[in-house]
Design a protein around this motif. Structure first.
Motif, short mmCIF file in Angstrom:
data_model
loop_
_atom_site.label_atom_id
_atom_site.label_comp_id
_atom_site.label_asym_id
_atom_site.label_seq_id
_atom_site.Cartn_x
_atom_site.Cartn_y
_atom_site.Cartn_z
N ALA A 53 9.88 16.29 32.04
CA ALA A 53 9.89 15.00 31.33
C ALA A 53 8.99 15.02 30.10
N SER A 54 8.02 15.90 30.09
CA SER A 54 7.05 15.91 28.99
C SER A 54 7.64 16.50 27.72
N ASN A 55 6.93 16.31 26.62
CA ASN A 55 7.34 16.89 25.34
C ASN A 55 6.09 17.41 24.66
N SER A 56 6.17 18.59 24.11
CA SER A 56 4.98 19.31 23.65
C SER A 56 4.21 18.55 22.58
N ASP A 57 2.90 18.44 22.80
CA ASP A 57 2.04 17.80 21.81
C ASP A 57 1.02 18.76 21.22
N HIS B 30 17.22 5.24 14.00
CA HIS B 30 16.85 4.64 15.27
C HIS B 30 17.31 5.49 16.45
N TRP B 31 18.21 6.44 16.20
CA TRP B 31 18.67 7.30 17.28
C TRP B 31 17.54 8.15 17.86
N PHE B 32 16.58 8.52 17.03
CA PHE B 32 15.46 9.31 17.53
C PHE B 32 14.60 8.49 18.50
N ALA B 33 14.44 7.21 18.20
CA ALA B 33 13.69 6.34 19.09
C ALA B 33 14.42 6.18 20.42
N LEU B 34 15.74 5.99 20.36
CA LEU B 34 16.53 5.85 21.58
C LEU B 34 16.46 7.12 22.42
N TYR B 35 16.57 8.27 21.75
CA TYR B 35 16.47 9.55 22.45
C TYR B 35 15.11 9.70 23.12
N LEU C 259 13.12 7.45 24.18
CA LEU C 259 12.98 6.54 25.31
C LEU C 259 13.70 7.06 26.56
N ALA C 260 14.91 7.57 26.37
CA ALA C 260 15.74 7.95 27.51
C ALA C 260 15.55 9.40 27.96
N ALA C 261 15.28 10.30 27.02
CA ALA C 261 15.25 11.73 27.33
C ALA C 261 14.21 12.11 28.39
#
Length: 335
Positions: A282-286, A239-244, A246-248
């Motif tokens: 804020a973006s992350n590569s897709d 679940h840490w990946f989901a939290l990251y 959301l906040a990152a």
């Protein structure tokens, strides 16, 4: 309170905008069990056309711009990509159950740039008549490539500590080559080159500009479909990946906004440019990131970094961060 009301209003408006509406629509249609699918070749072609348009428009502006105006934002873009990877890697290193390769890959993907999020932010600013330098999209590779390189190098360093030694210099050269040869950066670099060295204004106005928003809506629809399908993958990881995820994006965007504000004070960087730098951060590569990381960090589980990015990171970047930083710029700069 007034700022919060402004953000809330802008957030609701963004939900109703074609960009996010198509993203939500793609997710809903998959949730309803539809067997609709978009061929990957069409997806890649849409990416090519969008980035060609962004690149050519930026190249035309670079041709007449002062190099000095771009220098500080470009340096800050490199710095943001590096900072994001270091922060993400540090966060995941504190979690005993998270493998080093999964953490570095996720940090690298969130340090890299999403062309679709960038395009969505540009459309919103253009619709609201907020000025930004046309060369701002050219900051894309300055953040993207260093973030991917650093993530892979950090992963390899962790592997070496475990006893498997590899050539870091060779890997750095390989990832630079893989990034530049990837479909996203190839199209963007080609568009920039055409804009700088050719005279593509007629084809830009006659072909690329009229279809840009329509293609972007299709891209958002495809990403919405993929985002929902990736939720199942994300359930399989910590679940840490989901939290990251959301906040990152919000934290990274604030870092970009802060450095963009410094560039505004020192070099006259426009408020619209500050917003786009924030959104890029804020973006992350897709597009360019996943294949590069799969090749560079083969031991990492794609469900961690791709699942977190596509399922949560991209919707947060588009749905929350874009209206957030437009509202923040309105408060800070009065735009």
């Amino acid at each position: 309170m007034e700022w919060l009301m402004g953000f809330g209003s802008r957030f609701i408006t963004q939900l109703q905008s074609p960009t996010l509406a198509f993203l939500i629509g793609g997710a809903l249609i998959v949730a309803m069990g539809s067997r609709l699918s978009i061929p990957n070749s069409i997806y890649q072609f849409i990416i090519f056309l969008l980035l060609m348009r962004i690149g050519m428009k930026g190249g035309i502006e670079i041709r007449s711009a002062e190099i000095g105006e771009m220098l500080l934002p470009a340096v800050f873009s490199v710095a943001v990509g590096i900072i994001i990877v270091l922060l993400g890697t540090g966060f995941f290193s504190l979690l005993a159950r998270v493998r080093w390769s999964d953490g570095t890959a996720t940090a690298g993907l969130f340090g890299a740039v999403s062309s679709s999020t960038l395009a969505a932010a540009m459309v919103l600013l253009e619709e609201q008549a907020v000025f930004f330098e046309a060369w701002v999209p050219a900051l894309y590779p300055f953040m993207d490539i260093p973030a991917l390189i650093l993530a892979i190098v950090l992963s390899k360093l962790g592997t070496e500590k475990a006893g498997t030694r590899t050539s870091a210099s060779t890997r750095i050269l390989d990832v630079i080559k893989e990034s530049i040869q990837g479909p996203a950066l190839s199209a963007l670099v080609l568009g920039l080159a055409l804009g700088i060295f050719a005279r593509p204004e007629s084809v830009l106005e006659g072909f690329y500009n009229p279809i840009f928003r329509g293609l972007l809506s299709v891209l958002m629809f495809i990403l919405g479909m993929e985002a929902y399908s990736r939720i199942r993958e994300l359930k399989q990881v910590a679940h840490w990946f989901a939290l990251y995820a959301l906040a990152a994006p919000i934290l990274h965007g604030l870092i970009g906004f802060a450095l963009g504000y410094v560039a505004h004070i020192l070099a006259g960087f426009s408020p619209g440019g500050v917003v786009l730098l924030s959104v890029i951060a804020a973006s992350n590569s897709d597009i360019s990131g996943p294949p590069t990381l799969r090749a560079g960090i083969p031991s990492a589980n794609p469900s961690t970094y791709i699942g977190a990015s596509t399922s949560i990171g991209t919707p947060v970047a588009i749905g929350i961060c874009i209206p957030l930083f437009v509202s923040l710029a309105e408060m800070v700069f009065g735009v």
